[in-house]
Design an enzyme around this catalytic site. Structure first.
Site, PDB file in Angstrom:
ATOM      1  N   HIS A 296       0.822  -1.121  -0.066  1.00 16.62           N
ATOM      2  CA  HIS A 296      -0.089   0.010   0.048  1.00 16.62           C
ATOM      3  C   HIS A 296       0.727   1.117  -0.029  1.00 16.62           C
ATOM      4  O   HIS A 296       1.357   1.557   0.884  1.00 16.62           O
ATOM      5  CB  HIS A 296      -0.806  -0.024   1.453  1.00 16.62           C
ATOM      6  CG  HIS A 296      -1.922   1.082   1.134  1.00 16.62           C
ATOM      7  ND1 HIS A 296      -3.271   0.994   1.721  1.00 16.62           N
ATOM      8  CD2 HIS A 296      -2.196   2.223   0.740  1.00 16.62           C
ATOM      9  CE1 HIS A 296      -3.911   1.999   1.631  1.00 16.62           C
ATOM     10  NE2 HIS A 296      -3.151   2.604   1.095  1.00 16.62           N
TER      11      HIS A 296
ATOM     12  N   HIS B  31       1.768   4.970  -2.282  1.00 13.90           N
ATOM     13  CA  HIS B  31       1.104   6.316  -3.183  1.00 13.90           C
ATOM     14  C   HIS B  31       2.258   7.057  -3.872  1.00 13.90           C
ATOM     15  O   HIS B  31       2.891   7.675  -3.097  1.00 13.90           O
ATOM     16  CB  HIS B  31       0.060   7.348  -2.425  1.00 13.90           C
ATOM     17  CG  HIS B  31      -1.147   6.733  -1.945  1.00 13.90           C
ATOM     18  ND1 HIS B  31      -2.435   6.728  -2.443  1.00 13.90           N
ATOM     19  CD2 HIS B  31      -1.283   6.047  -0.825  1.00 13.90           C
ATOM     20  CE1 HIS B  31      -3.247   6.081  -1.702  1.00 13.90           C
ATOM     21  NE2 HIS B  31      -2.595   5.781  -0.582  1.00 13.90           N
TER      22      HIS B  31
ATOM     23  N   ARG C 182       2.635   8.610  -6.384  1.00 10.15           N
ATOM     24  CA  ARG C 182       2.184  10.107  -6.945  1.00 10.15           C
ATOM     25  C   ARG C 182       2.451  10.343  -8.259  1.00 10.15           C
ATOM     26  O   ARG C 182       2.168  11.417  -8.703  1.00 10.15           O
ATOM     27  CB  ARG C 182       2.750  11.151  -6.186  1.00 10.15           C
ATOM     28  CG  ARG C 182       2.575  10.839  -4.650  1.00 10.15           C
ATOM     29  CD  ARG C 182       1.096  11.099  -4.140  1.00 10.15           C
ATOM     30  NE  ARG C 182       0.821  11.523  -2.715  1.00 10.15           N
ATOM     31  CZ  ARG C 182      -0.035  11.113  -2.349  1.00 10.15           C
ATOM     32  NH1 ARG C 182      -1.223  10.556  -2.912  1.00 10.15           N
ATOM     33  NH2 ARG C 182      -0.348  11.553  -0.873  1.00 10.15           N
TER      34      ARG C 182
ATOM     35  N   ASP D  28       0.893   2.576   3.804  1.00 14.28           N
ATOM     36  CA  ASP D  28       0.252   3.615   3.192  1.00 14.28           C
ATOM     37  C   ASP D  28       0.900   4.766   2.826  1.00 14.28           C
ATOM     38  O   ASP D  28       0.531   5.836   3.199  1.00 14.28           O
ATOM     39  CB  ASP D  28      -1.120   3.960   4.033  1.00 14.28           C
ATOM     40  CG  ASP D  28      -2.062   4.781   3.532  1.00 14.28           C
ATOM     41  OD1 ASP D  28      -2.100   5.067   2.167  1.00 14.28           O
ATOM     42  OD2 ASP D  28      -2.986   5.082   3.972  1.00 14.28           O
TER      43      ASP D  28
ATOM     44  N   HIS E 108       2.987  14.060   1.400  1.00 12.49           N
ATOM     45  CA  HIS E 108       2.469  15.776   0.761  1.00 12.49           C
ATOM     46  C   HIS E 108       3.648  16.327   1.078  1.00 12.49           C
ATOM     47  O   HIS E 108       4.484  16.054   2.194  1.00 12.49           O
ATOM     48  CB  HIS E 108       1.195  15.837   1.630  1.00 12.49           C
ATOM     49  CG  HIS E 108       0.091  15.186   1.054  1.00 12.49           C
ATOM     50  ND1 HIS E 108      -0.668  15.179  -0.057  1.00 12.49           N
ATOM     51  CD2 HIS E 108      -0.442  14.055   2.024  1.00 12.49           C
ATOM     52  CE1 HIS E 108      -1.523  14.321   0.036  1.00 12.49           C
ATOM     53  NE2 HIS E 108      -1.613  13.483   1.352  1.00 12.49           N
TER      54      HIS E 108
HETATM   55  O1  DOR Z   1      -4.577  10.033   4.195  1.00 12.74           O
HETATM   56  C1  DOR Z   1      -4.866   9.326   3.073  1.00 12.74           C
HETATM   57  N1  DOR Z   1      -4.091   9.940   2.180  1.00 12.74           N
HETATM   58  N2  DOR Z   1      -5.721   8.548   3.042  1.00 12.74           N
HETATM   59  C2  DOR Z   1      -6.076   7.970   1.744  1.00 12.74           C
HETATM   60  O2  DOR Z   1      -7.059   7.328   1.649  1.00 12.74           O
HETATM   61  C3  DOR Z   1      -5.571   8.606   0.644  1.00 12.74           C
HETATM   62  C4  DOR Z   1      -4.068   9.207   0.836  1.00 12.74           C
HETATM   63  C5  DOR Z   1      -3.348  10.175  -0.022  1.00 12.74           C
HETATM   64  O3  DOR Z   1      -3.498   9.607  -1.270  1.00 12.74           O
HETATM   65  O4  DOR Z   1      -2.958  10.908   0.208  1.00 12.74           O
HETATM   66 ZN    ZN Z   2      -3.560   4.655   1.012  1.00 10.22          ZN
END
Ligand code: DOR
Ligand code: ZN
Length: 424
Positions: free
Chosen positions: A55, A57, A59, A287, A291
């Site tokens: 999991h 991201h 980007r 996860d 950012h």
């Molecule tokens: O906090 C989160 N950020 N939860 C998510 O489900 C998406 C993720 C993101 O893509 O920034």
């Molecule tokens: Zn996620």
């Protein structure tokens, strides 16, 4: 044999001093003694399978000011992660075939570790059109950063009906959209109240009926209520290091701590750790959702949710092993073996025939996390100063990838989907 790697390896469920023989990127032999042209002897250091982070991201495309496949997978490599799965909420999202294939090309050019792409699902898309190209499907039952929402039962049912014959895993962001408070949150506590544990439990319970006939994986479980709901179905599940190690009170960095689902109370954190320690949670998954610092410093209600973590995930949990909070067996299962099993990869174990993805670490070398020294483009971490045991060497399919704090070797990350084992 191309290479022998010797040390105290996690083999057949325990640490044993062995020689791991590598041929053409695969583990070809595991014996007490082996000979090859190249022999790397790590003495009494520990050799574990490379971790698989199911999991993240990354980007790319569309938000490469936060991360891209080069920086994200570099960060993974330094954390002992030799395979990452990327989530579909990019711009564009990976719902349509062209967009999946385009992302795959980008990743193949830039990735330092192996990767798989999740397909997104909308209320009108047909997941079967992309089934050959994705490692699994992702459904967002609530709105969160850049997600395509499937909040209604009829839409979820339609999506699951289409996914079921593909036999792929469907990973679910389980927060019930109907139970979230739509308001502007002033801070972390309010954010947690707006997205309560009950919403997590309700979303999971809504899937219980379907969980018997297909592979439904619940992402980032956070709460006692969520754990209770998990027991009512036949799911696999993930927990993140931030929900395992932090709580709404201990995390003091305001917008930086904002994440969906939110950090919970200490009682929930402890219950989650207990569930992780006794095997009720299948997988450790970061996860990783980077950012920028600027974005995280905005007024709280304007801050995008998400925290980075692919590089610190395994090292932080390895420090928990050293402290005695969890067993090494549980960590290797959750970070390596179970992800491989759930998603059908020939990785995640030190065993003949598996990819020679390995990490070497010294459990006596306890370091601390420092944002400055991490490799994600975002440049910060919630775990500043936390104890962590980082790998000293990392191998991807027998090639040395990380050594003495530097990236070495060639960029050779590739898509794992084509080489997936058919689950039995
Ligand atoms: O906090 C989160 N950020 N939860 C998510 O489900 C998406 C993720 C993101 O893509 O920034
Ligand atoms: Zn996620």
């Amino acid at each position: 044999m191309d290479l022998v790697i010797e040390g105290r390896a996690w083999y057949k469920g325990r640490l044993q001093h062995v020689c791991i023989g590598v041929q053409d990127g695969l583990i070809a032999s595991v014996k007490k003694s082996l000979k090859a042209e190249r022999h790397l002897d790590y003495n009494d250091r520990i050799i574990l399978p490379g971790a698989i982070d199911v999991h993240t991201h990354m980007r790319e495309p569309g938000m490469t000011h936060k991360e891209d496949f080069a920086t994200g997978t570099t960060s993974a490599a330094f954390g002992g992660v030799t395979c990452v799965f990327d989530m579909p909420n990019t711009r564009p999202p990976t719902i349509m075939r062209e967009d999946v294939l385009e992302k795959k090309e980008m990743a193949a050019k830039k990735a330092w570790v192996d990767f798989g792409l999740f397909g997104g699902v909308s209320d009108s898309s047909n997941p079967q059109r992309i089934m050959d190209s994705v490692i699994g499907f992702k459904i967002f039952m609530s709105s969160t950063t850049g997600s395509v929402l499937l909040a209604e039962d009829k839409d979820i049912r339609r999506a699951l009906d289409l996914i079921q014959p593909t036999k792929k895993v469907v990973s679910v962001h389980a927060e019930d959209e109907h139970l979230l408070l739509k308001r502007q949150d002033a801070g972390l506590v309010q954010h947690g109240e707006s997205r309560p544990p009950l919403a997590e439990a309700s979303a999971i319970s809504r899937l219980a009926d379907r969980s018997k006939g297909m592979a439904i994986n619940i992402c980032h479980v956070t709460s006692q209520e969520g754990l209770g709901a998990l027991a009512g179905g036949s799911f696999t599940s993930e927990a993140t290091p931030h929900h395992l190690l932090l709580n709404v009170t201990s995390c003091t960095r305001k917008g930086f701590c904002k994440v969906n689902p939110p950090l919970r109370r200490k009682e929930d954190q402890e219950a989650l750790m207990a569930a992780f320690a006794d095997g009720r949670i299948d997988m450790l998954a970061s996860d990783h959702a980077p950012h920028t610092t600027d974005e995280k410093e905005r007024d709280f209600d304007q801050v995008p949710s998400g925290v980075p973590g692919v590089e610190t995930s395994f090292p932080l949990m390895m420090a928990q092993v050293r402290k005695g909070a969890i067993s090494l067996e549980r960590l290797v299962s959750a970070a390596c073996a179970r992800p491989a099993e759930v998603f059908g990869l020939r990785k995640g174990l030190i065993e003949v025939g598996r990819d020679a993805d390995l990490m070497v670490l010294d459990p006596r070398q306890v370091g601390v996390v420092s944002g400055r020294r991490l490799h994600s483009k975002c440049g910060w971490t919630l775990f500043e100063g936390h104890e962590a045991i980082f790998p000293q060497a990392v191998f991807l399919r027998g090639q040395l990838l990380v050594e003495d704090g530097g990236l070495v070797g060639e960029r050779m990350g590739r898509d794992v989907v084509a080489r997936r084992r058919i689950p039995t």
